[in-house]
Write a protein that holds these residues in place. Structure first.
Motif, PDB file in Angstrom:
ATOM      1  N   ASP A  93       0.828  -1.213   0.000  1.00 25.46           N
ATOM      2  CA  ASP A  93       0.000   0.000   0.000  1.00 25.46           C
ATOM      3  C   ASP A  93       0.860   1.260   0.000  1.00 25.46           C
ATOM      4  OD1 ASP A  93      -2.337  -1.459  -0.080  1.00 25.46           O
ATOM      5  OD2 ASP A  93      -2.699  -1.314   2.086  1.00 25.46           O
ATOM      6  N   GLU A  94       1.941   1.258   0.770  1.00 27.33           N
ATOM      7  CA  GLU A  94       2.849   2.417   0.791  1.00 27.33           C
ATOM      8  C   GLU A  94       3.523   2.578  -0.565  1.00 27.33           C
ATOM      9  OE1 GLU A  94       4.167   2.380   5.501  1.00 27.33           O
ATOM     10  OE2 GLU A  94       5.174   1.039   4.087  1.00 27.33           O
ATOM     11  N   TYR A  95       3.949   1.490  -1.145  1.00 27.25           N
ATOM     12  CA  TYR A  95       4.583   1.540  -2.462  1.00 27.25           C
ATOM     13  C   TYR A  95       3.599   2.088  -3.499  1.00 27.25           C
ATOM     14  CZ  TYR A  95       6.725   0.051  -6.805  1.00 27.25           C
ATOM     15  OH  TYR A  95       7.244   0.040  -8.067  1.00 27.25           O
ATOM     16  N   THR A  96       2.366   1.613  -3.464  1.00 26.81           N
ATOM     17  CA  THR A  96       1.342   2.089  -4.395  1.00 26.81           C
ATOM     18  C   THR A  96       1.081   3.580  -4.202  1.00 26.81           C
ATOM     19  OG1 THR A  96       0.331  -0.094  -4.458  1.00 26.81           O
ATOM     20  CG2 THR A  96      -1.053   1.757  -5.142  1.00 26.81           C
ATOM     21  N   ALA A  97       1.078   4.053  -2.953  1.00 32.00           N
ATOM     22  CA  ALA A  97       0.871   5.483  -2.677  1.00 32.00           C
ATOM     23  C   ALA A  97       2.020   6.316  -3.240  1.00 32.00           C
ATOM     24  CB  ALA A  97       0.732   5.713  -1.175  1.00 32.00           C
ATOM     25  N   ILE A  98       3.233   5.794  -3.140  1.00 29.67           N
ATOM     26  CA  ILE A  98       4.386   6.515  -3.696  1.00 29.67           C
ATOM     27  C   ILE A  98       4.290   6.575  -5.218  1.00 29.67           C
ATOM     28  CG2 ILE A  98       6.899   6.459  -3.990  1.00 29.67           C
ATOM     29  CD1 ILE A  98       6.991   5.254  -1.121  1.00 29.67           C
ATOM     30  N   LEU A  99       3.926   5.456  -5.841  1.00 32.37           N
ATOM     31  CA  LEU A  99       3.758   5.451  -7.304  1.00 32.37           C
ATOM     32  C   LEU A  99       2.708   6.467  -7.738  1.00 32.37           C
ATOM     33  CD1 LEU A  99       3.832   1.670  -8.294  1.00 32.37           C
ATOM     34  CD2 LEU A  99       5.627   3.379  -8.607  1.00 32.37           C
ATOM     35  N   ALA A 100       1.604   6.516  -7.017  1.00 31.16           N
ATOM     36  CA  ALA A 100       0.547   7.468  -7.356  1.00 31.16           C
ATOM     37  C   ALA A 100       1.043   8.903  -7.184  1.00 31.16           C
ATOM     38  CB  ALA A 100      -0.689   7.224  -6.491  1.00 31.16           C
ATOM     39  N   GLY A 101       1.799   9.161  -6.112  1.00 24.06           N
ATOM     40  CA  GLY A 101       2.336  10.497  -5.868  1.00 24.06           C
ATOM     41  C   GLY A 101       3.373  10.918  -6.890  1.00 24.06           C
ATOM     42  N   ALA A 102       3.996   9.937  -7.520  1.00 27.12           N
ATOM     43  CA  ALA A 102       4.979  10.219  -8.563  1.00 27.12           C
ATOM     44  C   ALA A 102       4.358  10.171  -9.952  1.00 27.12           C
ATOM     45  CB  ALA A 102       6.126   9.206  -8.478  1.00 27.12           C
ATOM     46  N   ASP A 103       3.032  10.083 -10.010  1.00 26.15           N
ATOM     47  CA  ASP A 103       2.300   9.996 -11.272  1.00 26.15           C
ATOM     48  C   ASP A 103       2.700   8.778 -12.096  1.00 26.15           C
ATOM     49  OD1 ASP A 103       0.778  12.271 -10.753  1.00 26.15           O
ATOM     50  OD2 ASP A 103       2.300  13.589 -11.596  1.00 26.15           O
ATOM     51  N   LEU A 104       3.078   7.691 -11.434  1.00 27.98           N
ATOM     52  CA  LEU A 104       3.422   6.459 -12.136  1.00 27.98           C
ATOM     53  C   LEU A 104       2.241   5.499 -12.163  1.00 27.98           C
ATOM     54  CD1 LEU A 104       7.040   5.869 -10.837  1.00 27.98           C
ATOM     55  CD2 LEU A 104       6.341   6.721 -13.066  1.00 27.98           C
ATOM     56  N   GLY A 105       1.365   5.599 -11.191  1.00 23.82           N
ATOM     57  CA  GLY A 105       0.138   4.838 -11.178  1.00 23.82           C
ATOM     58  C   GLY A 105       0.276   3.323 -11.253  1.00 23.82           C
ATOM     59  N   GLY A 106       1.441   2.794 -10.938  1.00 25.15           N
ATOM     60  CA  GLY A 106       1.614   1.349 -10.918  1.00 25.15           C
ATOM     61  C   GLY A 106       1.651   0.706 -12.283  1.00 25.15           C
ATOM     62  N   THR A 107       1.894   1.504 -13.333  1.00 25.23           N
ATOM     63  CA  THR A 107       1.880   0.953 -14.687  1.00 25.23           C
ATOM     64  C   THR A 107       3.168   0.223 -15.038  1.00 25.23           C
ATOM     65  OG1 THR A 107       2.844   2.939 -15.675  1.00 25.23           O
ATOM     66  CG2 THR A 107       0.423   2.864 -15.482  1.00 25.23           C
ATOM     67  N   GLY A 108       4.239   0.462 -14.302  1.00 20.96           N
ATOM     68  CA  GLY A 108       5.521  -0.125 -14.658  1.00 20.96           C
ATOM     69  C   GLY A 108       6.184   0.591 -15.816  1.00 20.96           C
ATOM     70  N   ARG A 109       5.669   1.763 -16.157  1.00 23.04           N
ATOM     71  CA  ARG A 109       6.264   2.564 -17.237  1.00 23.04           C
ATOM     72  C   ARG A 109       6.783   3.873 -16.657  1.00 23.04           C
ATOM     73  NH1 ARG A 109       1.132   1.558 -20.177  1.00 23.04           N
ATOM     74  NH2 ARG A 109       1.406  -0.493 -21.065  1.00 23.04           N
ATOM     75  N   LEU A 110       7.924   4.285 -17.162  1.00 18.11           N
ATOM     76  CA  LEU A 110       8.493   5.556 -16.709  1.00 18.11           C
ATOM     77  C   LEU A 110       7.937   6.697 -17.532  1.00 18.11           C
ATOM     78  CD1 LEU A 110      12.216   4.498 -16.246  1.00 18.11           C
ATOM     79  CD2 LEU A 110      10.523   4.927 -14.466  1.00 18.11           C
ATOM     80  N   PRO A 111       7.722   7.846 -16.911  1.00 17.25           N
ATOM     81  CA  PRO A 111       7.274   9.014 -17.670  1.00 17.25           C
ATOM     82  C   PRO A 111       8.415   9.578 -18.514  1.00 17.25           C
ATOM     83  CG  PRO A 111       7.659   9.600 -15.381  1.00 17.25           C
ATOM     84  CD  PRO A 111       7.857   8.121 -15.486  1.00 17.25           C
ATOM     85  N   GLN A 112       8.076  10.370 -19.497  1.00 15.96           N
ATOM     86  CA  GLN A 112       9.100  11.011 -20.332  1.00 15.96           C
ATOM     87  C   GLN A 112       9.960  11.966 -19.511  1.00 15.96           C
ATOM     88  OE1 GLN A 112       9.918  10.523 -23.647  1.00 15.96           O
ATOM     89  NE2 GLN A 112       8.625   8.738 -23.337  1.00 15.96           N
ATOM     90  N   ARG A 113       9.336  12.642 -18.563  1.00 19.69           N
ATOM     91  CA  ARG A 113      10.050  13.591 -17.717  1.00 19.69           C
ATOM     92  C   ARG A 113      10.116  13.001 -16.313  1.00 19.69           C
ATOM     93  NH1 ARG A 113      10.963  18.174 -20.468  1.00 19.69           N
ATOM     94  NH2 ARG A 113      11.118  19.517 -18.667  1.00 19.69           N
ATOM     95  N   MET A 114      11.310  12.928 -15.769  1.00 18.85           N
ATOM     96  CA  MET A 114      11.551  12.198 -14.520  1.00 18.85           C
ATOM     97  C   MET A 114      11.824  13.084 -13.313  1.00 18.85           C
ATOM     98  SD  MET A 114      11.372   8.902 -14.948  1.00 18.85           S
ATOM     99  CE  MET A 114      12.342   8.344 -13.558  1.00 18.85           C
ATOM    100  N   ALA A 115      11.753  14.395 -13.454  1.00 18.67           N
ATOM    101  CA  ALA A 115      12.156  15.284 -12.362  1.00 18.67           C
ATOM    102  C   ALA A 115      11.394  15.001 -11.071  1.00 18.67           C
ATOM    103  CB  ALA A 115      11.999  16.755 -12.766  1.00 18.67           C
ATOM    104  N   THR A 116      10.080  14.824 -11.146  1.00 17.46           N
ATOM    105  CA  THR A 116       9.292  14.578  -9.934  1.00 17.46           C
ATOM    106  C   THR A 116       9.698  13.255  -9.289  1.00 17.46           C
ATOM    107  OG1 THR A 116       7.448  15.869 -10.784  1.00 17.46           O
ATOM    108  CG2 THR A 116       6.956  14.331  -9.017  1.00 17.46           C
ATOM    109  N   VAL A 117       9.843  12.217 -10.105  1.00 16.01           N
ATOM    110  CA  VAL A 117      10.278  10.911  -9.588  1.00 16.01           C
ATOM    111  C   VAL A 117      11.648  11.038  -8.933  1.00 16.01           C
ATOM    112  CG1 VAL A 117      10.923   8.555 -10.241  1.00 16.01           C
ATOM    113  CG2 VAL A 117       8.927   9.651 -11.291  1.00 16.01           C
TER     114      VAL A 117
END
Length: 151
Positions: A93-117
């Motif tokens: 649950d904590e890991y999922t919350a971090i993914l959501a906060g980083a706009d990763l949403g648990g998709t296993g895909r990295l965003p084009q822009r990584m600054a927030t992550v």
């Protein structure tokens, strides 16, 4: 090899990495560790010497763009969550919350822009960074069932 550190607190080093990437220059963001601040690593060697003038131009453009964009600011609640986590007890649950906060949403895909992550990882203790990265890699290698497999 070179590492860039900014003494200008208005310049977001992780946003600079994104801006350089958008100009086809790859740098490796490195997170803070002990007395070393977050920085960008780039390898310069014989094969890249002819590109230094172009890199300087790209770097200057990327700095202006990063300063104009302002800092990438992760969600305050997610930053607080990251700061308070113990890597040895990280829950799904904590890991999922971090993914959501980083706009990763648990998709296993990295965003084009990584600054927030990168800001979230930089805020984490080194042991937690390692656990978060391992957990993310786990997601990359979990097979997903395609619609055709259900037929």
């Amino acid at each position: 090899m070179a590492a860039f550190v900014s003494t200008d607190h208005e310049l977001d080093i992780f946003l600079l990495a994104d801006e350089l990437k958008s100009r086809d220059w790859f740098t490796q963001p490195q997170f803070r560790y002990k007395s070393s601040p977050a920085n960008l690593h780039i390898s310069i060697h014989g094969a890249t010497l002819d590109s230094l003038t172009d890199f300087r131009t790209g770097l200057a453009e990327a700095i202006v763009a990063a300063l104009n964009a302002g800092p990438a600011t992760p969600d305050a609640d997610t930053l607080a969550l990251v700061a308070g986590l113990d890597p040895s007890t990280l829950t799904p649950d904590e890991y999922t919350a971090i993914l959501a906060g980083a706009d990763l949403g648990g998709t296993g895909r990295l965003p084009q822009r990584m600054a927030t992550v990168n800001h979230l990882l930089n805020a984490a203790a080194p042991a937690l960074r390692e656990q978060l990265l391992l957990s993310f890699l786990d997601v990359l290698y979990v097979p997903t069932r395609s619609a055709s497999a259900d037929r």
